[in-house]
Design an enzyme around this catalytic site. Structure first.
Site, mmCIF file in Angstrom:
data_model
loop_
_atom_site.group_PDB
_atom_site.id
_atom_site.type_symbol
_atom_site.label_atom_id
_atom_site.label_comp_id
_atom_site.label_asym_id
_atom_site.label_seq_id
_atom_site.Cartn_x
_atom_site.Cartn_y
_atom_site.Cartn_z
ATOM 1 N N ARG A 44 0.788 -1.259 0.000
ATOM 2 C CA ARG A 44 0.000 0.000 0.000
ATOM 3 C C ARG A 44 0.806 1.288 0.000
ATOM 4 O O ARG A 44 0.212 2.357 -0.080
ATOM 5 C CB ARG A 44 -0.989 0.036 1.168
ATOM 6 C CG ARG A 44 -1.941 -1.144 1.261
ATOM 7 C CD ARG A 44 -2.756 -1.321 0.026
ATOM 8 N NE ARG A 44 -3.872 -2.267 0.229
ATOM 9 C CZ ARG A 44 -4.503 -2.864 -0.771
ATOM 10 N NH1 ARG A 44 -4.135 -2.652 -2.024
ATOM 11 N NH2 ARG A 44 -5.511 -3.685 -0.520
ATOM 12 N N ASP B 121 -1.829 -12.879 -1.147
ATOM 13 C CA ASP B 121 -2.596 -11.756 -1.695
ATOM 14 C C ASP B 121 -3.045 -10.825 -0.551
ATOM 15 O O ASP B 121 -4.154 -10.289 -0.561
ATOM 16 C CB ASP B 121 -3.803 -12.242 -2.515
ATOM 17 C CG ASP B 121 -4.433 -11.115 -3.343
ATOM 18 O OD1 ASP B 121 -3.850 -10.012 -3.412
ATOM 19 O OD2 ASP B 121 -5.522 -11.345 -3.913
HETATM 20 ZN ZN LIG Z 1 -3.437 -8.973 -5.359
#
Ligand SMILES: [Zn+2]
Length: 438
Positions: free
Chosen positions: A67, A308
């Site tokens: 992020r 993920d």
């Molecule tokens: Zn992803």
């Protein structure tokens, strides 16, 4: 530099497919020897008592969203790295959907610099496939390669333009980079919030058919065949997708795949009650799909377990299901879930460890995943008997969006070394501290 002996643990070697009692000797940043218990000439080395622990090569997560830059309210490289270490991961590759997008050497450099400051896990950057991840023009892949990227991907934004995908495979192969693909036909998935089927009908939610994933994999396998480019299918979720990957591998194509813990453990039924922590792309599927993923993980059709890890702010999940952000956190729950697959007899421990180490390391070309003499001493020590309950508020990650809240877990990374340095330690206080070898 000092020497350290990891003494008396169960050493798991994914390359040899072996788990046996053994010692590991570390000198400075590197592993210098492994051997049967008590056989290494440790001299004045400090000793870390690893009895009762599994000694694994540091785990590798090839699919993480850190992020930063741009979405530091969801996660920062610092908090993401702390979460990774707490989960036993010593190497991770972060996706390009930051703000700005990692589509240039400058952003790649920024991420790698921030990771160096965060100190801890090794962070590798994945560059965008297209400029701005808009799916129109190729990003500066060569320039990013020189800055250090290990793969290219527009993850989260399926590449609908087949000609662009063809060029990406051609171009990335010049730099020996894999192209990581999020396979979901956007037209077929449009309006969908969960797996298409009876559960979606009952809940009154739009469905995303398995075919949305499968048509894209079929297309990209055909393009890998034409170009010779390396295709890596992210977060495979359906039985049909598994069959396509298996067939491509049987043909000898350079196709690899990963699966996430949530797709290996949860079905569409988790969406009941509109829990937005069960919303992700691709969506949770059916029991048959989960069974197919597990079989593919065991037989090597699926090369890697990848989390993920996708942290979101509570405000982005605390809304109606249709409007909630996609994705869940995963770094701090992946290892015990993976160990559960061994307990359930899906695969043996060395094979599981391979899917968490050598599998992803090979795909990205990372110097990680083994305990061979000479390699950097990245080691994860796991207490396989440690029982704990998932409480999102205790996560190191800023993200609280886990679908596993309240699950009782068994097994936990209790000590993590990166480059010979103890960077995470939650062994019980009663455990003997490091002591000198006699
Ligand atoms: Zn992803």
């Amino acid at each position: 530099m000092s020497r350290l002996l990891l003494s008396g643990g169960t050493v798991v070697d994914p390359l040899a497919g072996r788990a046996a009692a053994g010692d590991v000797l570390i000198d400075g940043e590197r592993i210098v020897a492994t051997g049967a218990p008590g056989t290494l000439a440790a001299g004045d080395a400090e000793v870390l008592d690893a009895r009762g622990l599994l000694v694994l090569p540091g785990l590798v997560d090839m699919h993480v969203h850190l992020r930063e830059p741009g979405f530091e309210y969801k996660e920062t490289i610092q908090t993401g790295v702390a979460a990774a270490l707490a989960g036993g991961f010593t190497s991770l590759a972060c996706m390009a959907n930051t703000e700005p997008v990692n589509d240039s050497a400058a952003v790649t450099q920024y991420i790698l610099d921030r990771a160096r400051i965060a100190q801890g896990a090794r962070v590798y950057a994945i560059g965008a496939l297209s400029q701005g991840m808009k799916g129109e023009r190729l990003a500066e892949i060569g320039e990013m390669r020189r800055a250090g990227i290990v793969a290219v991907s527009d993850d989260g934004r399926p590449v609908m333009d087949a000609a662009l995908m063809r060029r990406a495979l051609e171009y990335a192969s010049m730099f020996r980079l894999p192209v990581i693909v999020h396979e979901e036909d956007r037209h077929l998935a449009e309006g969908g919030a969960m797996n298409e089927g009876v559960t979606a009908l009952r809940l009154g939610l739009g469905g995303i058919p398995a075919a949305a994933e499968e048509v894209m994999i079929a297309r990209d396998v055909a393009l890998a065949r034409v170009t010779g480019g390396r295709l890596h299918v992210a977060h495979v979720s359906t039985r049909g997708a598994v069959a396509l990957v298996r067939q491509a591998k049987a043909e000898g194509l350079p196709v690899t795949a990963e699966a996430t813990p949530h797709h290996l453990f949860l079905t569409e039924e988790a969406v009941e009650g509109y829990g937005t922590n069960a919303k992700m792309a691709p969506p949770l599927r059916t029991r048959e799909d989960v069974a197919a993923l597990r079989a593919a993980l065991a037989d090597g059709t699926i090369d890697a377990i990848a989390t993920d890890h996708a942290p979101h702010h509570t405000d982005e999940k605390d809304v109606e299901f249709d409007h909630a952000a996609n994705g869940v956190v995963g770094l701090e729950t992946a290892l015990p879930l993976a160990l559960r697959l061994v307990a359930e007899g899906v695969l043996d421990l060395p094979t599981l460890v391979a899917r968490l180490t050598t599998g992803p390391a090979r795909i990205l070309g990372l110097p990680a995943g083994t305990l061979a003499p000479g390699v950097a001493a990245d080691v994860t020590l796991v207490d396989p008997e440690r029982r704990w309950r998932v409480e999102a508020r205790a996560f190191r990650s800023k993200g609280r969006n886990t679908p596993f809240e309240g699950w009782d877990m068994m097994g936990r990374a209790v000590a993590v070394l990166v480059g010979g340095r103890l960077v995470h330690d939650e062994r019980p206080a009663t455990a003997p501290a490091l002591r000198s070898a006699s």
